[in-house]
Write a protein that holds these residues in place. Structure first.
Motif, PDB file in Angstrom:
ATOM      1  N   VAL A  55       0.863  -1.180   0.000  1.00 20.84           N
ATOM      2  CA  VAL A  55       0.000   0.000   0.000  1.00 20.84           C
ATOM      3  C   VAL A  55       0.898   1.228   0.000  1.00 20.84           C
ATOM      4  CG1 VAL A  55      -1.782   1.277   1.231  1.00 20.84           C
ATOM      5  CG2 VAL A  55      -1.806  -1.236   1.252  1.00 20.84           C
ATOM      6  N   ILE A  56       0.796   2.007  -1.063  1.00 16.79           N
ATOM      7  CA  ILE A  56       1.665   3.167  -1.227  1.00 16.79           C
ATOM      8  C   ILE A  56       0.889   4.437  -0.891  1.00 16.79           C
ATOM      9  CG2 ILE A  56       3.196   4.409  -2.781  1.00 16.79           C
ATOM     10  CD1 ILE A  56       4.001   1.513  -2.257  1.00 16.79           C
ATOM     11  N   PRO A  57       1.370   5.236   0.080  1.00 18.03           N
ATOM     12  CA  PRO A  57       0.683   6.499   0.402  1.00 18.03           C
ATOM     13  C   PRO A  57       0.676   7.431  -0.812  1.00 18.03           C
ATOM     14  CG  PRO A  57       2.271   5.922   2.109  1.00 18.03           C
ATOM     15  CD  PRO A  57       2.531   4.996   0.962  1.00 18.03           C
ATOM     16  N   PRO A  58      -0.389   8.193  -0.993  1.00 17.78           N
ATOM     17  CA  PRO A  58      -0.443   9.124  -2.117  1.00 17.78           C
ATOM     18  C   PRO A  58       0.524  10.279  -1.896  1.00 17.78           C
ATOM     19  CG  PRO A  58      -2.301   9.497  -0.662  1.00 17.78           C
ATOM     20  CD  PRO A  58      -1.602   8.271  -0.145  1.00 17.78           C
ATOM     21  N   TYR A  62      -1.872  19.861  -3.301  1.00 23.42           N
ATOM     22  CA  TYR A  62      -2.366  21.159  -2.831  1.00 23.42           C
ATOM     23  C   TYR A  62      -3.134  21.835  -3.965  1.00 23.42           C
ATOM     24  CZ  TYR A  62       1.499  20.055   0.320  1.00 23.42           C
ATOM     25  OH  TYR A  62       2.354  19.413   1.177  1.00 23.42           O
ATOM     26  N   TYR A  63      -4.377  22.221  -3.684  1.00 21.71           N
ATOM     27  CA  TYR A  63      -5.223  22.860  -4.675  1.00 21.71           C
ATOM     28  C   TYR A  63      -5.853  24.122  -4.072  1.00 21.71           C
ATOM     29  CZ  TYR A  63      -5.274  18.169  -6.835  1.00 21.71           C
ATOM     30  OH  TYR A  63      -4.932  16.954  -7.383  1.00 21.71           O
ATOM     31  N   VAL A  64      -6.171  25.086  -4.933  1.00 26.76           N
ATOM     32  CA  VAL A  64      -7.035  26.191  -4.526  1.00 26.76           C
ATOM     33  C   VAL A  64      -8.404  25.963  -5.165  1.00 26.76           C
ATOM     34  CG1 VAL A  64      -5.337  27.957  -4.031  1.00 26.76           C
ATOM     35  CG2 VAL A  64      -6.013  27.579  -6.390  1.00 26.76           C
ATOM     36  N   PHE A  65      -9.441  26.251  -4.403  1.00 26.87           N
ATOM     37  CA  PHE A  65     -10.820  25.954  -4.793  1.00 26.87           C
ATOM     38  C   PHE A  65     -11.681  27.179  -4.542  1.00 26.87           C
ATOM     39  CE2 PHE A  65     -14.881  23.874  -3.004  1.00 26.87           C
ATOM     40  CZ  PHE A  65     -15.502  23.846  -4.247  1.00 26.87           C
ATOM     41  N   TYR A  66     -12.488  27.521  -5.522  1.00 26.17           N
ATOM     42  CA  TYR A  66     -13.484  28.586  -5.343  1.00 26.17           C
ATOM     43  C   TYR A  66     -14.780  27.912  -4.900  1.00 26.17           C
ATOM     44  CZ  TYR A  66     -16.244  32.828  -6.431  1.00 26.17           C
ATOM     45  OH  TYR A  66     -17.064  33.932  -6.365  1.00 26.17           O
ATOM     46  N   LYS A  67     -15.037  27.951  -3.581  1.00 28.22           N
ATOM     47  CA  LYS A  67     -16.284  27.367  -3.081  1.00 28.22           C
ATOM     48  C   LYS A  67     -17.452  28.237  -3.504  1.00 28.22           C
ATOM     49  CE  LYS A  67     -18.554  27.905   0.813  1.00 28.22           C
ATOM     50  NZ  LYS A  67     -19.994  27.793   0.433  1.00 28.22           N
ATOM     51  N   PRO A  68     -18.413  27.657  -4.212  1.00 22.99           N
ATOM     52  CA  PRO A  68     -19.579  28.454  -4.605  1.00 22.99           C
ATOM     53  C   PRO A  68     -20.516  28.689  -3.420  1.00 22.99           C
ATOM     54  CG  PRO A  68     -19.314  26.463  -5.976  1.00 22.99           C
ATOM     55  CD  PRO A  68     -18.463  26.305  -4.770  1.00 22.99           C
ATOM     56  N   LYS A  69     -21.326  29.708  -3.526  1.00 20.26           N
ATOM     57  CA  LYS A  69     -22.360  29.972  -2.538  1.00 20.26           C
ATOM     58  C   LYS A  69     -23.384  28.843  -2.556  1.00 20.26           C
ATOM     59  CE  LYS A  69     -25.873  33.452  -1.379  1.00 20.26           C
ATOM     60  NZ  LYS A  69     -26.467  34.749  -1.786  1.00 20.26           N
ATOM     61  N   GLY A  70     -23.899  28.479  -1.382  1.00 19.72           N
ATOM     62  CA  GLY A  70     -24.962  27.484  -1.298  1.00 19.72           C
ATOM     63  C   GLY A  70     -24.495  26.086  -0.961  1.00 19.72           C
ATOM     64  N   PHE A  71     -23.182  25.900  -0.763  1.00 16.12           N
ATOM     65  CA  PHE A  71     -22.635  24.579  -0.440  1.00 16.12           C
ATOM     66  C   PHE A  71     -21.978  24.596   0.932  1.00 16.12           C
ATOM     67  CE2 PHE A  71     -22.913  24.721  -4.993  1.00 16.12           C
ATOM     68  CZ  PHE A  71     -23.249  23.424  -5.373  1.00 16.12           C
ATOM     69  N   LEU A  72     -22.196  23.527   1.705  1.00 12.10           N
ATOM     70  CA  LEU A  72     -21.536  23.402   3.001  1.00 12.10           C
ATOM     71  C   LEU A  72     -20.085  22.991   2.805  1.00 12.10           C
ATOM     72  CD1 LEU A  72     -24.228  21.434   5.055  1.00 12.10           C
ATOM     73  CD2 LEU A  72     -23.830  23.896   5.045  1.00 12.10           C
ATOM     74  N   THR A  73     -19.190  23.548   3.631  1.00 15.68           N
ATOM     75  CA  THR A  73     -17.792  23.114   3.607  1.00 15.68           C
ATOM     76  C   THR A  73     -17.680  21.847   4.432  1.00 15.68           C
ATOM     77  OG1 THR A  73     -17.136  25.436   3.476  1.00 15.68           O
ATOM     78  CG2 THR A  73     -15.405  23.851   3.942  1.00 15.68           C
ATOM     79  N   LEU A  91     -11.198  14.953  -8.139  1.00 11.76           N
ATOM     80  CA  LEU A  91      -9.738  14.998  -8.045  1.00 11.76           C
ATOM     81  C   LEU A  91      -9.153  13.584  -7.968  1.00 11.76           C
ATOM     82  CD1 LEU A  91      -9.441  17.918  -5.474  1.00 11.76           C
ATOM     83  CD2 LEU A  91      -9.149  18.033  -7.957  1.00 11.76           C
ATOM     84  N   PRO A  92      -7.903  13.412  -8.387  1.00 10.52           N
ATOM     85  CA  PRO A  92      -7.301  12.065  -8.391  1.00 10.52           C
ATOM     86  C   PRO A  92      -6.947  11.541  -7.010  1.00 10.52           C
ATOM     87  CG  PRO A  92      -5.712  13.710  -9.140  1.00 10.52           C
ATOM     88  CD  PRO A  92      -7.038  14.413  -9.029  1.00 10.52           C
ATOM     89  N   TYR A  93      -6.859  12.431  -6.006  1.00 11.67           N
ATOM     90  CA  TYR A  93      -6.509  12.007  -4.656  1.00 11.67           C
ATOM     91  C   TYR A  93      -7.530  12.549  -3.657  1.00 11.67           C
ATOM     92  CZ  TYR A  93      -1.993  11.236  -6.917  1.00 11.67           C
ATOM     93  OH  TYR A  93      -1.003  10.808  -7.754  1.00 11.67           O
ATOM     94  N   LYS A  94      -7.672  11.840  -2.545  1.00 10.66           N
ATOM     95  CA  LYS A  94      -8.565  12.302  -1.493  1.00 10.66           C
ATOM     96  C   LYS A  94      -7.949  13.526  -0.822  1.00 10.66           C
ATOM     97  CE  LYS A  94     -11.105   8.142  -0.157  1.00 10.66           C
ATOM     98  NZ  LYS A  94     -11.480   7.266   0.994  1.00 10.66           N
ATOM     99  N   THR A 112      -6.162  19.947   0.457  1.00 10.51           N
ATOM    100  CA  THR A 112      -4.922  19.198   0.544  1.00 10.51           C
ATOM    101  C   THR A 112      -5.153  17.876   1.260  1.00 10.51           C
ATOM    102  OG1 THR A 112      -2.599  19.316   1.249  1.00 10.51           O
ATOM    103  CG2 THR A 112      -4.238  20.250   2.748  1.00 10.51           C
ATOM    104  N   ASN A 113      -4.140  17.023   1.252  1.00 11.85           N
ATOM    105  CA  ASN A 113      -4.132  15.831   2.092  1.00 11.85           C
ATOM    106  C   ASN A 113      -2.979  15.903   3.090  1.00 11.85           C
ATOM    107  OD1 ASN A 113      -1.984  15.481   0.345  1.00 11.85           O
ATOM    108  ND2 ASN A 113      -2.706  13.577  -0.561  1.00 11.85           N
ATOM    109  N   ASP A 114      -2.411  17.083   3.249  1.00 14.99           N
ATOM    110  CA  ASP A 114      -1.289  17.325   4.152  1.00 14.99           C
ATOM    111  C   ASP A 114      -1.826  17.814   5.500  1.00 14.99           C
ATOM    112  OD1 ASP A 114       0.994  18.164   5.485  1.00 14.99           O
ATOM    113  OD2 ASP A 114       1.916  19.040   3.705  1.00 14.99           O
ATOM    114  N   GLY A 115      -2.034  16.872   6.402  1.00 16.41           N
ATOM    115  CA  GLY A 115      -2.622  17.207   7.695  1.00 16.41           C
ATOM    116  C   GLY A 115      -1.741  18.097   8.553  1.00 16.41           C
TER     117      GLY A 115
END
Length: 254
Positions: A55-58, A62-73, A91-94, A112-115
């Motif tokens: 099992v290989i970690p991904p 890092y992405y920037v996202f424009y969250k539209p109005k009307g959606f819960l984060t 997206l290709p990764y969680k 991101t997936n960088d905790g």
């Protein structure tokens, strides 16, 4: 990290199904079969196998996202309201969002997936700057704005002072203000506007730390380019070297 969470993080399966694999003896760590559901692994050191396959970690992304109005984060809502999950599923990764914007706010979110990086950016000690454009009626009183900047107001039992609160322009019958804050308190910009006697018609986050919304459109996701990623990682390194991070989490929802 718990073993089932690690398997889910790597895209092997869901946590629930990972538990089944573990109980069936299908998972090994460092050549030893593990059936303990509470078992924890170190992704940087431990070698994990499922049915004999590594099992290989991904990679960290890092992405920037424009969250539209009307959606819960959120990635799940028990009341079946619309969330940002369908955007992230493309997206290709969680990934997960760093911080929150409330349902009726829009604009910049880091994905991101960088905790470790996310924990630093959200920690109250580091006071990462968030900047918003807010459409308001009626025009706010300039003296009250000056008093807010110098004296602040209490929000959630904490004295809050905006770093910046200035009029950008008038847009037809609404006034657009630029507001910069550093606390990440839930709905703090909305509460400031209400304190000043205004009503928010639109709230747009345009900056988070070193990241800017730029020309992204609602719903659009873009990976950070080399320059943006370098600036982000350098920014986080500077924060880490400036103060000691203690365990905490941000309840940000502006």
């Amino acid at each position: 990290m718990r073993l089932n969470k690690f398997l889910s993080y790597c895209g092997v399966t869901s946590r629930r199904k990972a538990d089944e694999l573990i109980k069936l003896g299908k998972v090994s760590v460092n050549d030893q079969i593990v059936t303990d559901l509470s078992y924890r692994v170190d992704p940087k050191k431990d070698k994990v196998y499922v049915n004999g396959k590594p099992v290989i970690p991904p990679p960290k992304v890092y992405y920037v996202f424009y969250k539209p109005k009307g959606f819960l984060t959120s990635l799940y809502d028990p009341h079946h309201r619309e969330t940002i999950k369908p955007f992230l599923d493309k997206l290709p990764y969680k990934v997960f969002p760093v911080g929150r914007l409330d349902k009726y706010s829009e604009g910049l979110l880091l994905l991101t997936n960088d905790g470790d990086l996310a924990n630093v950016l959200l920690h109250p000690k580091y006071e990462v700057i968030r900047t918003y454009w807010v459409w308001v009626t009626p025009e706010l009183n300039l003296q009250k704005i000056k008093n807010l900047i110098t004296k602040g107001i209490f929000i959630e039992n904490k004295l809050i002072k905006p770093l910046k609160f200035r009029l950008l322009k008038q847009d037809k019958s609404q006034w657009i203000y630029e507001v910069s804050v550093k606390e990440g308190i839930k709905r703090e910009v909305r509460k400031m506007v209400a304190y000043l006697g205004g009503k928010v018609h639109k709230l747009l986050r345009v900056r988070f730390g070193p990241l800017y919304l730029k020309n992204l459109r609602p719903g659009e996701i873009k990976p950070l380019n080399k320059k943006e990623l370098s600036e982000l990682l350098n920014f986080v390194d500077q924060l880490r070297s400036s103060k000691i991070l203690s365990k905490s989490s941000s309840a940000e929802e502006t």
